[in-house]
Design a protein around this motif. Structure first.
Motif, PDB file in Angstrom:
ATOM      1  N   GLN A   1      50.854  67.652  42.669  1.00 37.81           N
ATOM      2  CA  GLN A   1      50.191  66.809  41.692  1.00 37.81           C
ATOM      3  C   GLN A   1      49.222  65.867  42.408  1.00 37.81           C
ATOM      4  O   GLN A   1      49.592  65.165  43.324  1.00 37.81           O
ATOM      5  N   VAL A   2      47.985  65.881  41.968  1.00 38.10           N
ATOM      6  CA  VAL A   2      46.973  65.017  42.561  1.00 38.10           C
ATOM      7  C   VAL A   2      47.251  63.560  42.206  1.00 38.10           C
ATOM      8  O   VAL A   2      47.562  63.235  41.054  1.00 38.10           O
ATOM      9  N   GLN A   3      47.159  62.709  43.182  1.00 42.37           N
ATOM     10  CA  GLN A   3      47.301  61.274  42.938  1.00 42.37           C
ATOM     11  C   GLN A   3      46.058  60.549  43.448  1.00 42.37           C
ATOM     12  O   GLN A   3      45.518  60.878  44.505  1.00 42.37           O
ATOM     13  N   LEU A   4      45.622  59.597  42.667  1.00 41.91           N
ATOM     14  CA  LEU A   4      44.505  58.740  43.029  1.00 41.91           C
ATOM     15  C   LEU A   4      44.992  57.301  42.968  1.00 41.91           C
ATOM     16  O   LEU A   4      45.553  56.888  41.955  1.00 41.91           O
ATOM     17  N   VAL A   5      44.777  56.566  44.022  1.00 46.28           N
ATOM     18  CA  VAL A   5      45.244  55.183  44.089  1.00 46.28           C
ATOM     19  C   VAL A   5      44.052  54.274  44.354  1.00 46.28           C
ATOM     20  O   VAL A   5      43.392  54.394  45.386  1.00 46.28           O
ATOM     21  N   GLU A   6      43.798  53.370  43.408  1.00 41.68           N
ATOM     22  CA  GLU A   6      42.703  52.408  43.567  1.00 41.68           C
ATOM     23  C   GLU A   6      43.208  51.189  44.334  1.00 41.68           C
ATOM     24  O   GLU A   6      44.314  50.706  44.099  1.00 41.68           O
ATOM     25  N   ILE A   7      42.356  50.690  45.202  1.00 39.31           N
ATOM     26  CA  ILE A   7      42.650  49.499  45.991  1.00 39.31           C
ATOM     27  C   ILE A   7      41.439  48.585  45.882  1.00 39.31           C
ATOM     28  O   ILE A   7      40.293  49.032  45.909  1.00 39.31           O
ATOM     29  N   GLY A   8      41.707  47.309  45.752  1.00 38.44           N
ATOM     30  CA  GLY A   8      40.635  46.331  45.654  1.00 38.44           C
ATOM     31  C   GLY A   8      40.639  45.716  44.277  1.00 38.44           C
ATOM     32  O   GLY A   8      41.626  45.758  43.561  1.00 38.44           O
ATOM     33  N   GLY A   9      39.539  45.181  43.872  1.00 40.88           N
ATOM     34  CA  GLY A   9      39.484  44.471  42.618  1.00 40.88           C
ATOM     35  C   GLY A   9      39.895  43.019  42.817  1.00 40.88           C
ATOM     36  O   GLY A   9      40.152  42.573  43.922  1.00 40.88           O
ATOM     37  N   GLY A  10      39.929  42.320  41.709  1.00 44.00           N
ATOM     38  CA  GLY A  10      40.269  40.913  41.762  1.00 44.00           C
ATOM     39  C   GLY A  10      39.275  40.081  40.983  1.00 44.00           C
ATOM     40  O   GLY A  10      38.562  40.599  40.130  1.00 44.00           O
ATOM     41  N   SER A  11      39.247  38.798  41.299  1.00 41.61           N
ATOM     42  CA  SER A  11      38.358  37.874  40.595  1.00 41.61           C
ATOM     43  C   SER A  11      37.253  37.395  41.525  1.00 41.61           C
ATOM     44  O   SER A  11      37.506  37.129  42.704  1.00 41.61           O
ATOM     45  N   VAL A  12      36.069  37.275  40.984  1.00 41.39           N
ATOM     46  CA  VAL A  12      34.919  36.848  41.778  1.00 41.39           C
ATOM     47  C   VAL A  12      33.953  36.096  40.871  1.00 41.39           C
ATOM     48  O   VAL A  12      33.920  36.322  39.649  1.00 41.39           O
ATOM     49  N   GLN A  13      33.169  35.216  41.457  1.00 38.72           N
ATOM     50  CA  GLN A  13      32.170  34.480  40.684  1.00 38.72           C
ATOM     51  C   GLN A  13      30.930  35.343  40.478  1.00 38.72           C
ATOM     52  O   GLN A  13      30.667  36.268  41.252  1.00 38.72           O
ATOM     53  N   PRO A  14      30.163  35.038  39.439  1.00 38.34           N
ATOM     54  CA  PRO A  14      28.896  35.774  39.236  1.00 38.34           C
ATOM     55  C   PRO A  14      28.030  35.717  40.490  1.00 38.34           C
ATOM     56  O   PRO A  14      27.931  34.682  41.142  1.00 38.34           O
ATOM     57  N   GLY A  15      27.440  36.857  40.797  1.00 37.36           N
ATOM     58  CA  GLY A  15      26.633  36.967  42.008  1.00 37.36           C
ATOM     59  C   GLY A  15      27.413  37.424  43.217  1.00 37.36           C
ATOM     60  O   GLY A  15      26.815  37.750  44.259  1.00 37.36           O
ATOM     61  N   GLY A  16      28.712  37.465  43.105  1.00 38.53           N
ATOM     62  CA  GLY A  16      29.558  37.859  44.214  1.00 38.53           C
ATOM     63  C   GLY A  16      29.668  39.361  44.382  1.00 38.53           C
ATOM     64  O   GLY A  16      29.034  40.136  43.650  1.00 38.53           O
ATOM     65  N   SER A  17      30.476  39.759  45.352  1.00 38.33           N
ATOM     66  CA  SER A  17      30.651  41.174  45.681  1.00 38.33           C
ATOM     67  C   SER A  17      32.125  41.530  45.781  1.00 38.33           C
ATOM     68  O   SER A  17      32.958  40.684  46.126  1.00 38.33           O
ATOM     69  N   LEU A  18      32.401  42.789  45.501  1.00 41.57           N
ATOM     70  CA  LEU A  18      33.732  43.358  45.684  1.00 41.57           C
ATOM     71  C   LEU A  18      33.567  44.807  46.109  1.00 41.57           C
ATOM     72  O   LEU A  18      32.555  45.439  45.778  1.00 41.57           O
ATOM     73  N   ARG A  19      34.570  45.330  46.808  1.00 45.08           N
ATOM     74  CA  ARG A  19      34.586  46.742  47.132  1.00 45.08           C
ATOM     75  C   ARG A  19      35.890  47.356  46.653  1.00 45.08           C
ATOM     76  O   ARG A  19      36.972  46.865  46.973  1.00 45.08           O
ATOM     77  N   LEU A  20      35.758  48.417  45.890  1.00 47.40           N
ATOM     78  CA  LEU A  20      36.899  49.200  45.438  1.00 47.40           C
ATOM     79  C   LEU A  20      37.035  50.450  46.294  1.00 47.40           C
ATOM     80  O   LEU A  20      36.034  51.038  46.703  1.00 47.40           O
ATOM     81  N   SER A  21      38.277  50.834  46.530  1.00 49.57           N
ATOM     82  CA  SER A  21      38.572  52.075  47.239  1.00 49.57           C
ATOM     83  C   SER A  21      39.465  52.939  46.368  1.00 49.57           C
ATOM     84  O   SER A  21      40.295  52.413  45.626  1.00 49.57           O
ATOM     85  N   CYS A  22      39.296  54.239  46.474  1.00 47.24           N
ATOM     86  CA  CYS A  22      40.156  55.192  45.767  1.00 47.24           C
ATOM     87  C   CYS A  22      40.623  56.209  46.798  1.00 47.24           C
ATOM     88  O   CYS A  22      39.805  56.975  47.327  1.00 47.24           O
ATOM     89  N   VAL A  23      41.922  56.186  47.060  1.00 44.24           N
ATOM     90  CA  VAL A  23      42.503  57.087  48.040  1.00 44.24           C
ATOM     91  C   VAL A  23      43.148  58.265  47.322  1.00 44.24           C
ATOM     92  O   VAL A  23      43.988  58.066  46.425  1.00 44.24           O
TER      93      VAL A  23
END
Length: 115
Positions: free
Chosen positions: A1-23
């Motif tokens: 069975q294929v599994q996908l796990v997202e990592i990252g996310g959270g709260s940030v102010q406008p103009g900010g940056s985030l990086r999401l990962s999917c393993v």
């Protein structure tokens, strides 16, 4: 069975940056396409960005120039670099992959953009 796990996310102010990962649990080049979708409260799930096995990339108009999808085969991972975030980017972000008609989804990760 294929599994996908997202990592990252959270709260940030406008103009900010985030990086999401999917393993992924297997070689990402087994999939026809991998990508990111999001769903905001009260709205339908929508495409954010996809990358196919050949490397062709597609972005939603709303994120072009701000978000970048990439992949690392050795790590079985795709990424979503999100810059210049806006409050309207607030949503649960999901990783998706497919092999022909079979599709697989991660559990989702919350991204909140607020002052």
């Amino acid at each position: 069975q294929v599994q996908l796990v997202e990592i990252g996310g959270g709260s940030v102010q406008p103009g900010g940056s985030l990086r999401l990962s999917c393993v992924a649990s297997e070689n990402i080049f087994n999939f026809n396409t991998m990508g990111w979708y999001r769903q905001a409260p009260g709205k339908e799930r929508e495409l954010v960005a996809t990358i196919n096995v050949g490397g062709k990339i597609n972005y939603a108009d709303s994120v072009k120039g701000r978000f970048t999808i990439s992949r690392d085969g050795a790590r079985k991972t795709i990424y979503l670099q999100m810059n210049s975030l806006k409050p309207e980017d607030t949503a649960v972000y999901y990783c998706r992959s497919n092999i022909l008609s079979r599709e697989y989804w991660g559990q989702g990760t919350q991204v909140t953009v607020s002052a």
